[in-house]
Motif scaffolding. Structure first.
Motif, PDB file in Angstrom:
ATOM      1  N   MET A   1       0.892  -1.095  -0.059  1.00 62.14           N
ATOM      2  CA  MET A   1       0.048  -0.090   0.100  1.00 62.14           C
ATOM      3  C   MET A   1       0.954   1.176   0.280  1.00 62.14           C
ATOM      4  SD  MET A   1      -2.842   1.305   2.521  1.00 62.14           S
ATOM      5  CE  MET A   1      -1.903   0.917   4.133  1.00 62.14           C
ATOM      6  N   ASN A   2       0.617   2.146  -0.780  1.00 60.25           N
ATOM      7  CA  ASN A   2       1.296   3.339  -0.766  1.00 60.25           C
ATOM      8  C   ASN A   2       0.808   4.305   0.015  1.00 60.25           C
ATOM      9  OD1 ASN A   2       2.385   5.855  -1.370  1.00 60.25           O
ATOM     10  ND2 ASN A   2       2.572   5.351  -3.667  1.00 60.25           N
ATOM     11  N   CYS A   3       1.489   4.721   1.192  1.00 63.49           N
ATOM     12  CA  CYS A   3       1.155   5.513   2.227  1.00 63.49           C
ATOM     13  C   CYS A   3       1.238   6.791   1.855  1.00 63.49           C
ATOM     14  CB  CYS A   3       1.838   5.215   3.520  1.00 63.49           C
ATOM     15  SG  CYS A   3       3.811   5.580   3.358  1.00 63.49           S
ATOM     16  N   PHE A   4       1.730   7.303   0.688  1.00 58.86           N
ATOM     17  CA  PHE A   4       1.829   8.782   0.288  1.00 58.86           C
ATOM     18  C   PHE A   4       0.274   9.104  -0.415  1.00 58.86           C
ATOM     19  CE2 PHE A   4       6.170   7.015  -0.271  1.00 58.86           C
ATOM     20  CZ  PHE A   4       6.562   7.183   0.988  1.00 58.86           C
ATOM     21  N   ASN A   5      -0.535   8.616  -0.580  1.00 60.61           N
ATOM     22  CA  ASN A   5      -1.590   8.775  -1.373  1.00 60.61           C
ATOM     23  C   ASN A   5      -2.632   9.784  -0.523  1.00 60.61           C
ATOM     24  OD1 ASN A   5      -0.659   7.611  -3.905  1.00 60.61           O
ATOM     25  ND2 ASN A   5      -1.635   5.641  -3.198  1.00 60.61           N
ATOM     26  N   LYS A   6      -2.650   9.500   0.747  1.00 58.51           N
ATOM     27  CA  LYS A   6      -3.580  10.272   1.414  1.00 58.51           C
ATOM     28  C   LYS A   6      -3.081  10.856   2.591  1.00 58.51           C
ATOM     29  CE  LYS A   6      -7.237   7.114   0.391  1.00 58.51           C
ATOM     30  NZ  LYS A   6      -8.348   6.290   0.633  1.00 58.51           N
ATOM     31  N   ARG A   7      -3.399  12.360   2.533  1.00 60.67           N
ATOM     32  CA  ARG A   7      -2.940  13.153   3.802  1.00 60.67           C
ATOM     33  C   ARG A   7      -3.089  12.484   5.074  1.00 60.67           C
ATOM     34  NH1 ARG A   7      -3.506  19.004   1.348  1.00 60.67           N
ATOM     35  NH2 ARG A   7      -2.085  19.030  -0.187  1.00 60.67           N
ATOM     36  N   LYS A   8      -4.347  12.060   5.196  1.00 61.57           N
ATOM     37  CA  LYS A   8      -4.830  11.562   6.630  1.00 61.57           C
ATOM     38  C   LYS A   8      -3.907  10.511   7.282  1.00 61.57           C
ATOM     39  CE  LYS A   8      -9.516  12.456   5.499  1.00 61.57           C
ATOM     40  NZ  LYS A   8     -11.019  11.890   5.480  1.00 61.57           N
ATOM     41  N   LYS A   9      -3.188   9.697   6.359  1.00 60.20           N
ATOM     42  CA  LYS A   9      -2.081   8.851   6.899  1.00 60.20           C
ATOM     43  C   LYS A   9      -1.146   9.441   7.619  1.00 60.20           C
ATOM     44  CE  LYS A   9      -3.357   4.880   4.009  1.00 60.20           C
ATOM     45  NZ  LYS A   9      -4.046   4.117   4.985  1.00 60.20           N
ATOM     46  N   TRP A  10      -0.592  10.657   7.066  1.00 58.43           N
ATOM     47  CA  TRP A  10       0.517  11.592   7.500  1.00 58.43           C
ATOM     48  C   TRP A  10      -0.133  12.020   8.904  1.00 58.43           C
ATOM     49  CZ3 TRP A  10       5.190  10.600   6.440  1.00 58.43           C
ATOM     50  CH2 TRP A  10       5.587  10.062   5.464  1.00 58.43           C
ATOM     51  N   ILE A  11      -1.296  12.525   8.836  1.00 56.76           N
ATOM     52  CA  ILE A  11      -1.768  13.493  10.100  1.00 56.76           C
ATOM     53  C   ILE A  11      -2.143  12.498  11.062  1.00 56.76           C
ATOM     54  CG2 ILE A  11      -3.900  14.282  10.786  1.00 56.76           C
ATOM     55  CD1 ILE A  11      -4.330  15.765   7.760  1.00 56.76           C
ATOM     56  N   LYS A  12      -2.192  11.135  10.847  1.00 55.72           N
ATOM     57  CA  LYS A  12      -2.663   9.987  11.852  1.00 55.72           C
ATOM     58  C   LYS A  12      -1.040   9.762  12.375  1.00 55.72           C
ATOM     59  CE  LYS A  12      -4.924   5.771  12.749  1.00 55.72           C
ATOM     60  NZ  LYS A  12      -5.771   6.419  14.013  1.00 55.72           N
ATOM     61  N   LEU A  13      -0.066   9.780  11.731  1.00 54.91           N
ATOM     62  CA  LEU A  13       0.940   9.199  11.924  1.00 54.91           C
ATOM     63  C   LEU A  13       1.665  10.228  12.977  1.00 54.91           C
ATOM     64  CD1 LEU A  13       3.403   7.183  11.861  1.00 54.91           C
ATOM     65  CD2 LEU A  13       4.057   8.490   9.845  1.00 54.91           C
ATOM     66  N   LEU A  14       1.266  11.626  12.700  1.00 54.97           N
ATOM     67  CA  LEU A  14       1.913  12.753  13.671  1.00 54.97           C
ATOM     68  C   LEU A  14       0.729  13.436  14.410  1.00 54.97           C
ATOM     69  CD1 LEU A  14       4.409  14.327  10.806  1.00 54.97           C
ATOM     70  CD2 LEU A  14       4.970  12.851  12.661  1.00 54.97           C
ATOM     71  N   GLU A  15      -0.229  12.915  14.571  1.00 56.61           N
ATOM     72  CA  GLU A  15      -1.505  13.720  15.199  1.00 56.61           C
ATOM     73  C   GLU A  15      -0.881  13.931  16.880  1.00 56.61           C
ATOM     74  OE1 GLU A  15      -4.034   9.497  16.195  1.00 56.61           O
ATOM     75  OE2 GLU A  15      -4.864  11.173  14.913  1.00 56.61           O
ATOM     76  N   ASP A  16      -0.233  12.809  17.378  1.00 57.81           N
ATOM     77  CA  ASP A  16       0.221  13.117  18.820  1.00 57.81           C
ATOM     78  C   ASP A  16       1.591  14.091  18.741  1.00 57.81           C
ATOM     79  OD1 ASP A  16       2.006  11.398  17.984  1.00 57.81           O
ATOM     80  OD2 ASP A  16       2.147  10.310  19.694  1.00 57.81           O
ATOM     81  N   ALA A  17       1.960  14.768  17.624  1.00 57.96           N
ATOM     82  CA  ALA A  17       3.211  15.482  17.773  1.00 57.96           C
ATOM     83  C   ALA A  17       3.055  16.731  18.484  1.00 57.96           C
ATOM     84  CB  ALA A  17       3.617  15.823  16.552  1.00 57.96           C
ATOM     85  N   GLU A  18       4.044  17.106  19.391  1.00 58.01           N
ATOM     86  CA  GLU A  18       3.990  18.241  20.365  1.00 58.01           C
ATOM     87  C   GLU A  18       4.478  19.546  19.454  1.00 58.01           C
ATOM     88  OE1 GLU A  18       6.162  17.471  23.787  1.00 58.01           O
ATOM     89  OE2 GLU A  18       4.986  15.767  24.123  1.00 58.01           O
ATOM     90  N   LYS A  19       4.408  20.538  19.828  1.00 57.27           N
ATOM     91  CA  LYS A  19       4.842  21.854  18.880  1.00 57.27           C
ATOM     92  C   LYS A  19       6.217  21.509  18.933  1.00 57.27           C
ATOM     93  CE  LYS A  19       4.210  25.265  22.350  1.00 57.27           C
ATOM     94  NZ  LYS A  19       3.533  26.629  22.956  1.00 57.27           N
ATOM     95  N   ASP A  20       7.012  21.261  19.933  1.00 57.80           N
ATOM     96  CA  ASP A  20       8.672  21.530  19.629  1.00 57.80           C
ATOM     97  C   ASP A  20       9.260  20.102  19.159  1.00 57.80           C
ATOM     98  OD1 ASP A  20       7.920  19.666  22.101  1.00 57.80           O
ATOM     99  OD2 ASP A  20       9.408  20.466  23.451  1.00 57.80           O
ATOM    100  N   LEU A  21       8.312  19.328  18.375  1.00 56.04           N
ATOM    101  CA  LEU A  21       8.772  18.154  17.906  1.00 56.04           C
ATOM    102  C   LEU A  21      10.164  18.526  16.896  1.00 56.04           C
ATOM    103  CD1 LEU A  21       8.178  15.230  16.751  1.00 56.04           C
ATOM    104  CD2 LEU A  21       6.906  16.230  14.995  1.00 56.04           C
ATOM    105  N   ASP A  22      11.134  17.583  17.153  1.00 57.24           N
ATOM    106  CA  ASP A  22      12.325  17.208  16.077  1.00 57.24           C
ATOM    107  C   ASP A  22      11.831  16.226  15.683  1.00 57.24           C
ATOM    108  OD1 ASP A  22      13.510  19.673  17.340  1.00 57.24           O
ATOM    109  OD2 ASP A  22      14.968  18.461  18.286  1.00 57.24           O
ATOM    110  N   LEU A  23      11.662  16.208  14.126  1.00 58.39           N
ATOM    111  CA  LEU A  23      11.375  15.181  13.136  1.00 58.39           C
ATOM    112  C   LEU A  23      12.373  14.845  12.183  1.00 58.39           C
ATOM    113  CD1 LEU A  23       9.167  13.001  12.149  1.00 58.39           C
ATOM    114  CD2 LEU A  23       8.236  15.068  10.955  1.00 58.39           C
ATOM    115  N   VAL A  24      12.953  13.687  11.899  1.00 58.52           N
ATOM    116  CA  VAL A  24      13.775  13.616  10.753  1.00 58.52           C
ATOM    117  C   VAL A  24      13.064  12.423   9.859  1.00 58.52           C
ATOM    118  CG1 VAL A  24      15.658  12.336   9.901  1.00 58.52           C
ATOM    119  CG2 VAL A  24      15.826  13.986  12.138  1.00 58.52           C
TER     120      VAL A  24
END
Length: 139
Positions: free
Chosen positions: A1-24
């Motif tokens: 499954m191509n996880c890039f097709n829907k933004r909702k997948k990205w949102i779900k992956l990062l929904e618990d992110a805090e505003k001071d997130l360091d993400l690579v």
């Protein structure tokens, strides 16, 4: 499954992110990933802006990795690192800089562990920040 097709997948992956997130984002940049990287180039920046807004304290880093013996070199590893940025336009510029020519990559093992090691060594993670590495690859 191509996880890039829907933004909702990205949102779900990062929904618990805090505003001071360091993400690579550690991304496989071998030939088999060409279509996926092309999709990331169009979809990732808008998804990040949707999640964090245009003025964010989140810092996003970008790391590409290839097969052993390929062209990238950081600490003698086949990786290429771009520093943290809070500017999604700069992040997108770095993402768009990657070019996959021909059939780069092959049956040689990809440097997945080295990508994770380089992410821990290259980046200056903020003390007390939430830290995430998202590894994107196909092997």
């Amino acid at each position: 499954m191509n996880c890039f097709n829907k933004r909702k997948k990205w949102i779900k992956l990062l929904e618990d992110a805090e505003k001071d997130l360091d993400l690579v984002f550690a991304i496989d940049a071998t030939g088999s990933m060409k279509n996926d990287i092309d999709k990331l180039k169009t979809d990732l920046q808008p998804a990040l802006e949707e999640i964090f807004g245009t003025q964010s304290e989140a810092r996003i880093g970008l790391l590409f990795y290839r097969d052993y013996g390929d062209t990238f070199k950081y600490m003698d590893l086949p990786v290429k690192c771009y520093p943290f940025t809070s500017n999604f336009n700069n992040f997108n510029k770095n993402l768009n800089s990657i070019k996959i020519m021909g059939k780069e990559g092959g049956d040689v093992p990809e440097a997945v562990y080295e990508a994770m090691y380089a992410a821990s060594e290259f980046y200056s993670w903020r003390v007390g920040s939430q830290k995430k590495i998202i590894l994107i690859g196909d092997a």
